[in-house]
Design a protein around this motif. Structure first.
Motif, PDB file in Angstrom:
ATOM      1  N   PRO A 166      11.018  24.868 -11.487  1.00  0.00           N
ATOM      2  CA  PRO A 166       9.880  25.783 -11.383  1.00  0.00           C
ATOM      3  C   PRO A 166       9.413  26.265 -12.751  1.00  0.00           C
ATOM      4  O   PRO A 166      10.214  26.459 -13.660  1.00  0.00           O
ATOM      5  CB  PRO A 166      10.426  26.943 -10.537  1.00  0.00           C
ATOM      6  CG  PRO A 166      11.902  26.804 -10.550  1.00  0.00           C
ATOM      7  CD  PRO A 166      12.228  25.390 -10.849  1.00  0.00           C
ATOM      8  N   PRO A 169      10.242  30.851 -12.632  1.00  0.00           N
ATOM      9  CA  PRO A 169      11.133  31.345 -11.575  1.00  0.00           C
ATOM     10  C   PRO A 169      11.380  32.844 -11.699  1.00  0.00           C
ATOM     11  O   PRO A 169      11.321  33.415 -12.793  1.00  0.00           O
ATOM     12  CB  PRO A 169      12.420  30.551 -11.812  1.00  0.00           C
ATOM     13  CG  PRO A 169      12.385  30.181 -13.257  1.00  0.00           C
ATOM     14  CD  PRO A 169      10.942  29.997 -13.600  1.00  0.00           C
ATOM     15  N   GLN A 173      15.558  33.699  -8.120  1.00  0.00           N
ATOM     16  CA  GLN A 173      15.657  32.235  -8.079  1.00  0.00           C
ATOM     17  C   GLN A 173      16.684  31.726  -9.088  1.00  0.00           C
ATOM     18  O   GLN A 173      17.457  30.814  -8.787  1.00  0.00           O
ATOM     19  CB  GLN A 173      14.281  31.616  -8.358  1.00  0.00           C
ATOM     20  CG  GLN A 173      13.286  31.758  -7.215  1.00  0.00           C
ATOM     21  CD  GLN A 173      11.921  31.202  -7.596  1.00  0.00           C
ATOM     22  OE1 GLN A 173      11.308  31.633  -8.574  1.00  0.00           O
ATOM     23  NE2 GLN A 173      11.439  30.242  -6.828  1.00  0.00           N
ATOM     24  N   TYR A 174      16.666  32.319 -10.275  1.00  0.00           N
ATOM     25  CA  TYR A 174      17.687  31.965 -11.254  1.00  0.00           C
ATOM     26  C   TYR A 174      19.080  32.194 -10.667  1.00  0.00           C
ATOM     27  O   TYR A 174      19.966  31.341 -10.737  1.00  0.00           O
ATOM     28  CB  TYR A 174      17.542  32.826 -12.511  1.00  0.00           C
ATOM     29  CG  TYR A 174      16.491  32.391 -13.499  1.00  0.00           C
ATOM     30  CD1 TYR A 174      16.633  31.222 -14.230  1.00  0.00           C
ATOM     31  CD2 TYR A 174      15.374  33.176 -13.739  1.00  0.00           C
ATOM     32  CE1 TYR A 174      15.679  30.837 -15.165  1.00  0.00           C
ATOM     33  CE2 TYR A 174      14.420  32.809 -14.678  1.00  0.00           C
ATOM     34  CZ  TYR A 174      14.575  31.636 -15.380  1.00  0.00           C
ATOM     35  OH  TYR A 174      13.639  31.261 -16.310  1.00  0.00           O
TER      36      TYR A 174
END
Length: 743
Positions: A166, A169, A173-174
C-alpha cells in the motif's frame, strides 16, 4: 524449430514468450566488459508496437504504456515522445557459488510462497515526434508485473504472484502485518526466543530505564531489579536537529510524564506502532540513557548487547535520516539505476560506447516515484505493473554497499545502527519502499520477494546468520575472521563523533567475548588470540583521494597499530574501506581464489596492553603498546636516508622496488622520512581453480621511529613472490630478528 521445452508451436521473435517456451538470445559482444553482468535481450517499444499479432507483445505494450502514462517515471518535454527498451530478467539464474545457500533459499521460498513476479529491466529516453534520434536524457530501472493476493493466476507462466504494497498504510495496517510476522516467528523459530524468552518461558529482563506507555501516558520509569516484560527497542538516526533528551535536569519531569506533542515525529511514530502492537514498554536511547552523563553513558553503552538482544522487537526507522522525519508516511522508490551505471562507466573509462553513439549521455536526476501499482488494461483479470521495490532488499543484503542506499535507507549508513541489526533477534525495518522483517532465521517483506530467504548476506559482508551461529562455532580462526569482516563493514559507516567508533561495536564485542577463550583480551578493536594476524589491516590511504586520516587528541587516542586510530566513514571525509585479507570468507565465484595464511615462526608477541578511557573495556581507548619481535629490514624511501636507531644498529637495508608500500594515510605517505622499517609477520598462499600454481605474498607492518625508543605503524607492506623475485630479494630469509615497541 523446437522450443525450449521440446514442444512445437509458433514463437514470437520480438518478445520474451510469457509462456516460457522460447527466450530470444541476446546479441553478444565478446569484447564488451560486463564484469559478470548478464547479457540481455533488449526489446524496443517500436518493435512491440509493430508486432500486434503476438498476445505477449500486446500485453507488454499495454503494461508499459500504462506505467509511463501515469507520469511517475519520466517527464516528457513538449513535442516529444517516450522511447523505451525492455529486457526480461531471468530470476532463476543465480551465479552464486554457495550451493547450500541456494538450496535453503529454494526450500524457504516454497514454504512461504515468496514473490514470483516478472522482473523487467527498462530504459527510457525521449525523442522529438517524427524524429529518429533519441535525446540525451535517459533513465534505467526495474519494474515488475504480477498478480496481487487473491487474484486468479495469470494466463502466462512467467507472471506470478506478489504481495501488494500500500502507498499510504495506516498504523493499524502496519501493526497487522508485523503481528502476522511475529506470530509466525513465535511459533516456528525457537532460536529467535533465546534472549527475550527464558528457559522457563518467562519474559525478558527490562533495561534499567524504559518508557511506559500505559494509561494513555508516556513516562520514563526506572525498573526494579529482575523485572520482566516484553519491550520494543528503537533503532533510529538522530539527525542534525536537536532531539528531546533525558538529562539529570529533565529526568524528574520525564518520569512524571512526557507530552506526546513534545516528542519528535520519529518517536511519535514508533510509540504509535508499539501501542498498536499491544506492547507497554519501549526503549529509546536519547530518553532512556542520561545524556551529558559520562558514567551513565558508559554503563548503558556497554549493555547494548543485552538491551537489543533481549527486546521482543526492534523497530528500525530505516527511511528516516533524522528524528524529526518520522517513519509512517507515503512509500516511494527511485529510478536511479542509471546513475550507478554511469559511475561504473567512469571507473572503467568507457565514455564512448556504441549505445550512446560516442556522445555524452545526460543523466536524469534521481527521481522519487510513489510505490504504486497499476492494473494492465490488456489483461482480462487483475494483473498489475509497478516500479520494482528491490532497493529495500539490496540494502539489507549487502552491508558492504550500504552507502549506495543512503537515499532510501539513510539509517543504515549510521555506525551505531550496524550492531543493533546483529544483536536484535527480530527487527522490522520501515524502509522507504516497504516494511522488511529480519529475524535470526529468515527475512520477509510486504512484496514477498524476501519471504523465507536466509539471512546469509552477500558473503563478502558479515552476515546475521554467522553471528547467530557463534555459539555453535568452535573454529577460532573462523570467529576471528568474522570479527575482521565486521570491522571492515563498520569502517564504511558514519558517526557524528569519531570517538564512538569502538563504543559503537562494544555490544558485538561483548557477544564475541562469550565464545572466545575466557582469558582472551580485547585490544582496541583487535583480539589477543589472533593479534599478529589482526595487525595486517590495510587502510588504502596512500592511494585513495581524501582517504582516512589519523586522529590526534591531547587526551590520547587509539594506538597506531589499531585501525581505530584513524577516521573512517563519510564523517571523516572518506569512503575508503578498511581491508584485511579474505582467507576466512567463502569462495563466491569460480574465478575467485582460496587463500590460506601462515604466520612466520619467528614472530612473537611479547606483551600487549591498552589504556581505556573509562570503565567500559570495549569502549574508548586513549593509548596502548605492543612489544613484539620478528624479521625486520630498513627501506630507503627517499634521500638522504636516516641512520637507524641504536637498537637497530645491525638491521639490513633492502631496495624498495620489490616491496609494495601501502601507507595508512596520505599524510604518512608524504612524511614517511628518508628511511622506514618493514616488520615481517606472515605469508598468504592463494590458489585458483584454473591455476594450481600457488600465488604467494609476504606481508607486514611499515614502522617509523618516534620518541622514547618506540615505533609507530604508518602502513602495511606486501611483497609478491613471483618468478622475477630472486632469492637475494627475499630479505625475509636473511634478516635478523629484532624487538620493537609499537605505540
Amino acid at each position: 524449430m523446437s522450443s525450449r521445452h521440446g514442444k512445437q508451436g509458433p514463437q514470437c521473435r520480438t518478445c520474451f514468450d510469457l509462456d516460457q517456451r522460447y527466450i530470444p538470445q541476446p546479441d553478444r559482444d565478446e569484447e564488451s566488459c560486463s564484469y559478470g553482468q548478464a547479457n540481455l535481450h533488449w526489446i524496443s517499444s517500436d518493435d512491440l508496437k509493430r508486432d500486434r499479432s503476438c498476445a505477449s507483445c500486446r500485453f507488454l505494450k499495454s503494461a508499459f504504456d500504462t506505467l509511463l502514462n501515469s507520469g511517475e517515471i519520466i517527464g516528457i518535454p513538449r513535442g516529444s515522445e517516450i522511447v523505451y527498451y525492455i529486457a526480461i530478467l531471468d530470476r532463476s539464474n543465480n551465479d552464486s557459488a554457495d550451493k547450500e545457500f541456494l538450496k535453503r533459499k529454494k526450500l524457504a521460498q516454497e514454504r512461504y510462497k515468496s514473490s514470483q513476479s516478472l522482473m523487467i529491466e527498462m530504459r527510457c529516453s525521449t525523442r522529438r515526434i517524427g524524429k529518429k534520434d533519441e535525446e540525451g536524457t535517459r533513465e534505467q530501472f526495474k519494474v515488475e508485473i504480477y498478480t496481487p493476493p487473491g487474484a486468479p493466476p495469470a494466463p502466462w507462466k512467467a507472471v506470478g504472484a506478489a504481495g501488494e504494497v500500500p502507498t499510504n498504510p495506516t498504523p493499524e495496517q502496519y501493526a497487522k502485518t508485523i503481528q502476522h510476522w511475529l506470530a509466525d516467528c513465535d511459533q516456528n523459530h525457537s532460536i529467535c526466543q533465546t534472549d527475550w524468552k527464558g528457559l522457563n518461558g518467562e519474559k525478558a529482563l527490562l533495561p534499567r530505564r524504559v518508557l511506559d506507555l500505559s494509561g494513555g501516558q508516556i513516562r520514563l520509569v526506572e525498573t526494579n531489579s529482575g523485572q520482566r516484560e516484553h519491550y520494543v527497542a528503537l533503532s533510529h538516526c538522530w539527525g542534525k536537529k536537536p532531539l528531546l533528551e533525558t538529562t539529570r535536569r529533565t529526568m524528574a519531569d520525564h518520569m512524571r510524564g512526557i507530552p506526546f506533542s513534545r516528542l519528535p515525529q520519529t518517536f511519535q511514530d514508533a510509540i504509535t506502532i508499539t501501542r498498536c502492537l499491544g506492547l507497554r514498554y519501549i526503549w529509546i536511547d536519547s530518553l532512556c540513557i542520561i545524556q551529558q552523563d559520562k558514567a551513565d553513558w558508559e554503563q548503558q553503552s556497554a549493555l547494548m548487547a543485552d538491551i537489543y538482544g533481549r527486546c521482543y522487537l526492534n523497530i528500525a526507522t530505516t527511511r528516516a535520516g533524522g528524528g524529526h522525519e518520522g517513519c509512517i508516511s507515503g512509500r516511494w522508490t527511485t529510478t536511479d539505476t542509471l546513475q550507478w551505471a554511469d559511475e561504473f562507466a567512469r571507473q572503467v573509462g568507457d565514455s564512448d560506447d556504441e549505445e550512446s553513439g560516442g556522445k555524452h549521455v545526460t543523466l536524469s536526476k534521481i527521481r522519487k516515484c510513489a510505490v504504486k501499482s497499476y492494473r494492465i488494461p490488456e489483461a482480462r483479470q487483475d494483473i498489475r505493473i509497478r516500479i520494482a521495490i528491490d532497493s529495500a532488499h539490496e540494502a539489507l543484503q549487502t552491508p558492504r554497499w550500504i552507502p549506495m542506499h543512503a537515499t532510501t535507507a539513510p539509517l543504515l549508513p549510521r555506525g551505531w545502527v550496524y550492531q543493533e541489526r546483529f544483536l536484535s533477534a527480530r527487527t522490522v525495518h520501515f524502509h522507504a519502499n516497504e516494511m522488511v522483517w529480519v529475524c535470526n532465521v529468515s527475512q520477509r517483506c510486504e512484496c514477498k520477494e524476501l519471504d523465507g530467504t536466509p539471512v546469509d548476506g552477500d558473503g563478502w559482508s558479515a552476515s546475521k546468520d554467522r553471528v547467530v551461529k557463534l555459539p555453535q562455532n568452535s573454529n577460532l580462526k573462523s570467529i576471528h575472521g568474522l570479527w575482521r569482516t565486521i570491522v571492515e563493514d563498520a569502517s564504511l559507516l558514519d558517526l557524528t563523533y569519531e570517538s564512538d567508533r569502538l563504543p559503537s561495536l562494544a555490544g558485538l564485542a561483548t557477544r564475541f567475548a562469550r565464545y572466545l577463550p575466557r582469558n582472551e583480551r580485547y585490544l582496541a578493536g583487535l583480539w589477543e588470540g589472533d593479534l599478529a594476524r589482526d595487525l595486517l589491516w590495510e587502510a588504502g590511504g596512500s592511494t585513495t583521494a581524501g582517504g582516512p586520516h589519523r586522529k590526534r587528541d591531547e587526551k590520547g587516542s587509539a594506538p597506531s597499530w589499531s585501525w581505530a586510530c584513524l577516521f573512517w566513514g563519510g564523517s571523516g571525509g572518506s569512503r575508503s574501506a578498511l581491508k584485511w585479507e579474505y582467507e576466512t570468507k567463502p569462495k563466491l565465484a569460480e574465478w575467485a581464489g582460496v587463500k590460506t595464511y601462515k604466520q612466520d615462526p619467528r614472530v612473537k608477541i611479547i606483551s600487549a596492553s591498552v589504556e581505556v578511557d573509562g570503565q567500559n573495556k570495549y569502549g574508548v581507548v586513549k593509548g596502548g603498546r605492543i612489544v613484539m619481535e620478528g624479521p625486520l629490514c630498513a627501506v630507503v624511501v627517499r634521500n638522504p636516508p636516516r641512520p637507524p636507531p641504536s637498537s637497530l644498529s645491525n638491521v639490513i637495508t633492502v631496495q624498495e622496488p620489490s616491496l609494495q608500500l601501502d601507507y595508512d594515510t596520505p599524510a604518512t605517505a608524504a612524511s614517511a622520512g628518508g628511511t622506514v622499517y618493514c616488520l615481517f609477520i606472515g605469508s598468504f598462499d592463494e590458489r585458483f581453480s584454473h591455476d594450481r600454481t600457488p600465488h604467494i605474498s609476504h606481508q607486514g607492518l611499515i614502522l617509523r621511529p618516534v620518541s622514547g625508543g618506540n615505533f609507530e605503524r604508518i602502513g602495511r607492506w606486501t611483497q609478491h613472490i613471483n618468478e622475477w623475485v630472486k632469492n637475494k630479494d627475499l630479505w625475509t630469509r636473511k634478516s635478523g630478528v629484532h624487538k620493537v615497541s609499537i605505540v
